[in-house]
Motif scaffolding. Structure first.
Motif, short mmCIF file in Angstrom:
data_model
loop_
_atom_site.label_atom_id
_atom_site.label_comp_id
_atom_site.label_asym_id
_atom_site.label_seq_id
_atom_site.Cartn_x
_atom_site.Cartn_y
_atom_site.Cartn_z
N ALA A 69 -0.01 27.28 -41.00
CA ALA A 69 0.89 26.52 -41.86
C ALA A 69 0.11 25.54 -42.73
CB ALA A 69 1.93 25.78 -41.02
N HIS A 70 -0.91 24.92 -42.16
CA HIS A 70 -1.72 23.98 -42.94
C HIS A 70 -2.45 24.70 -44.06
CE1 HIS A 70 -1.84 20.26 -40.24
NE2 HIS A 70 -0.87 21.05 -39.79
N LYS A 71 -2.91 25.91 -43.79
CA LYS A 71 -3.60 26.69 -44.83
C LYS A 71 -2.63 27.11 -45.93
CE LYS A 71 -7.51 26.14 -43.14
NZ LYS A 71 -8.37 25.16 -43.76
N ILE A 72 -1.41 27.45 -45.57
CA ILE A 72 -0.40 27.78 -46.58
C ILE A 72 -0.12 26.55 -47.44
CG2 ILE A 72 2.05 28.33 -46.90
CD1 ILE A 72 1.79 30.24 -44.54
N ARG A 73 0.05 25.40 -46.81
CA ARG A 73 0.29 24.15 -47.53
C ARG A 73 -0.87 23.86 -48.49
NH1 ARG A 73 -1.51 19.04 -47.14
NH2 ARG A 73 -0.09 17.34 -47.62
N ASP A 74 -2.09 23.99 -47.99
CA ASP A 74 -3.27 23.75 -48.83
C ASP A 74 -3.31 24.71 -50.01
OD1 ASP A 74 -3.99 21.75 -47.08
OD2 ASP A 74 -5.55 22.93 -46.07
N ALA A 75 -2.93 25.97 -49.77
CA ALA A 75 -2.93 26.96 -50.86
C ALA A 75 -1.87 26.60 -51.91
CB ALA A 75 -2.67 28.36 -50.30
N TRP A 76 -0.69 26.18 -51.48
CA TRP A 76 0.35 25.81 -52.44
C TRP A 76 -0.07 24.59 -53.26
CZ3 TRP A 76 5.20 26.31 -48.81
CH2 TRP A 76 5.49 27.66 -48.63
N VAL A 77 -0.66 23.60 -52.60
CA VAL A 77 -1.13 22.41 -53.32
C VAL A 77 -2.26 22.81 -54.29
CG1 VAL A 77 -2.31 20.19 -53.05
CG2 VAL A 77 -0.42 20.79 -51.53
N SER A 78 -3.12 23.70 -53.84
CA SER A 78 -4.21 24.15 -54.69
C SER A 78 -3.70 24.91 -55.92
CB SER A 78 -5.16 25.03 -53.89
OG SER A 78 -6.20 25.51 -54.69
N GLU A 79 -2.71 25.78 -55.73
CA GLU A 79 -2.13 26.50 -56.87
C GLU A 79 -1.49 25.54 -57.87
OE1 GLU A 79 0.59 29.50 -55.48
OE2 GLU A 79 -0.95 30.45 -54.24
N ALA A 80 -0.77 24.56 -57.36
CA ALA A 80 -0.15 23.57 -58.25
C ALA A 80 -1.22 22.76 -58.99
CB ALA A 80 0.77 22.64 -57.45
N THR A 81 -2.28 22.40 -58.28
CA THR A 81 -3.37 21.65 -58.90
C THR A 81 -4.02 22.47 -60.00
OG1 THR A 81 -3.78 20.49 -56.81
CG2 THR A 81 -5.55 20.46 -58.44
N THR A 82 -4.22 23.74 -59.75
CA THR A 82 -4.81 24.62 -60.76
C THR A 82 -3.92 24.70 -61.99
OG1 THR A 82 -5.94 25.91 -59.06
CG2 THR A 82 -5.67 26.95 -61.21
N LEU A 83 -2.62 24.85 -61.79
CA LEU A 83 -1.71 24.91 -62.93
C LEU A 83 -1.66 23.59 -63.69
CD1 LEU A 83 1.23 26.99 -61.45
CD2 LEU A 83 -0.34 27.68 -63.25
N LEU A 84 -1.68 22.48 -62.97
CA LEU A 84 -1.67 21.18 -63.63
C LEU A 84 -2.95 20.94 -64.43
CD1 LEU A 84 -0.09 19.04 -60.79
CD2 LEU A 84 0.84 19.29 -63.10
N ASN A 85 -4.07 21.41 -63.92
CA ASN A 85 -5.36 21.18 -64.58
C ASN A 85 -5.71 22.23 -65.63
OD1 ASN A 85 -6.51 18.74 -63.55
ND2 ASN A 85 -6.68 19.77 -61.57
N SER A 86 -4.87 23.27 -65.76
CA SER A 86 -5.24 24.31 -66.72
C SER A 86 -5.28 23.72 -68.13
CB SER A 86 -4.26 25.48 -66.65
OG SER A 86 -3.00 25.12 -67.14
N ARG A 87 -6.23 24.17 -68.89
CA ARG A 87 -6.48 23.75 -70.27
C ARG A 87 -7.08 22.35 -70.40
NH1 ARG A 87 -1.55 26.12 -70.42
NH2 ARG A 87 -1.46 28.20 -71.32
N MET A 88 -7.19 21.61 -69.31
CA MET A 88 -7.76 20.26 -69.41
C MET A 88 -9.24 20.32 -69.81
SD MET A 88 -5.44 18.01 -69.09
CE MET A 88 -6.43 16.55 -68.92
N ASN A 89 -9.99 21.30 -69.30
CA ASN A 89 -11.39 21.41 -69.69
C ASN A 89 -11.54 21.79 -71.15
OD1 ASN A 89 -12.46 20.64 -67.24
ND2 ASN A 89 -12.55 22.72 -66.44
N VAL A 90 -10.62 22.62 -71.66
CA VAL A 90 -10.65 22.97 -73.08
C VAL A 90 -10.38 21.73 -73.93
CG1 VAL A 90 -9.56 24.37 -74.88
CG2 VAL A 90 -9.95 25.35 -72.62
#
Length: 174
Positions: A69-90
């Motif tokens: 369950a902790h790994k699922i939670r970490d994966a969901w937080v990681s996916e959201a973080t990736t979506l939030l940070n998309s295009r920021m480096n550009v």
């Protein structure tokens, strides 16, 4: 209508004084601002629904304490973080490119000054002044464009960090 024509003429005169490099500065600035507005839109309008769905899915789980369950939670937080940070480096790259494009205008303007000096000598200050304007205006435009991007990017990064922490805190693991 008359005011718009005057505004357009002043912009046209500014570009004529600064040279063609200002078109490149304007293009970089336009792309940078489109991406920054898109990020604001995503954080304000699209992310809240995604966050609520993730939190609801977490709360609907029976198992929130196991390693799995902790790994699922970490994966969901990681996916959201990736979506939030998309295009920021550009966006950050475009912010860094703005002064460089301005410096390109400086180089082209100085080349124009040296060409004028080679043709007519140093006796005509008016001709040299146009080349110096062509050298300094793009640099200033690139710096102003970069500064506008720096402030907005730092605000966006703060919003992204806050959203990630809020999501992680909303999904307690026991």
């Amino acid at each position: 209508m008359h005011g718009l024509i005057e505004l357009w003429e002043s912009v046209r005169d500014f570009i004529a004084t600064g040279g063609d490099v200002l078109y490149v500065v304007a293009a970089v600035l336009f792309i940078m601002w489109v991406l920054m507005i898109e990020r604001w839109w995503f954080i304000a309008r699209e992310y809240p629904a995604m966050r609520d769905k993730i939190i609801a899915d977490w709360n609907a789980r029976e198992d929130t304490t196991s390693w799995y369950a902790h790994k699922i939670r970490d994966a969901w937080v990681s996916e959201a973080t990736t979506l939030l940070n998309s295009r920021m480096n550009v966006i950050k790259t475009l912010v860094a490119v703005c002064p460089m494009v301005g410096l390109l205008g400086t180089v082209t303007g100085m080349i124009a000054v040296f060409e004028i000096m080679a043709m007519v000598g140093t006796g005509n200050p008016r001709l040299m002044a146009s080349g110096i304007s062509m050298a300094t205006i793009p640099t200033m435009a690139g710096m102003v464009a970069a500064l506008s991007g720096v402030f907005v990017t730092s605000k966006l990064e703060g919003k992204v960090r806050a959203a990630v922490h809020e999501l992680a805190d909303s999904m307690p693991h026991h």
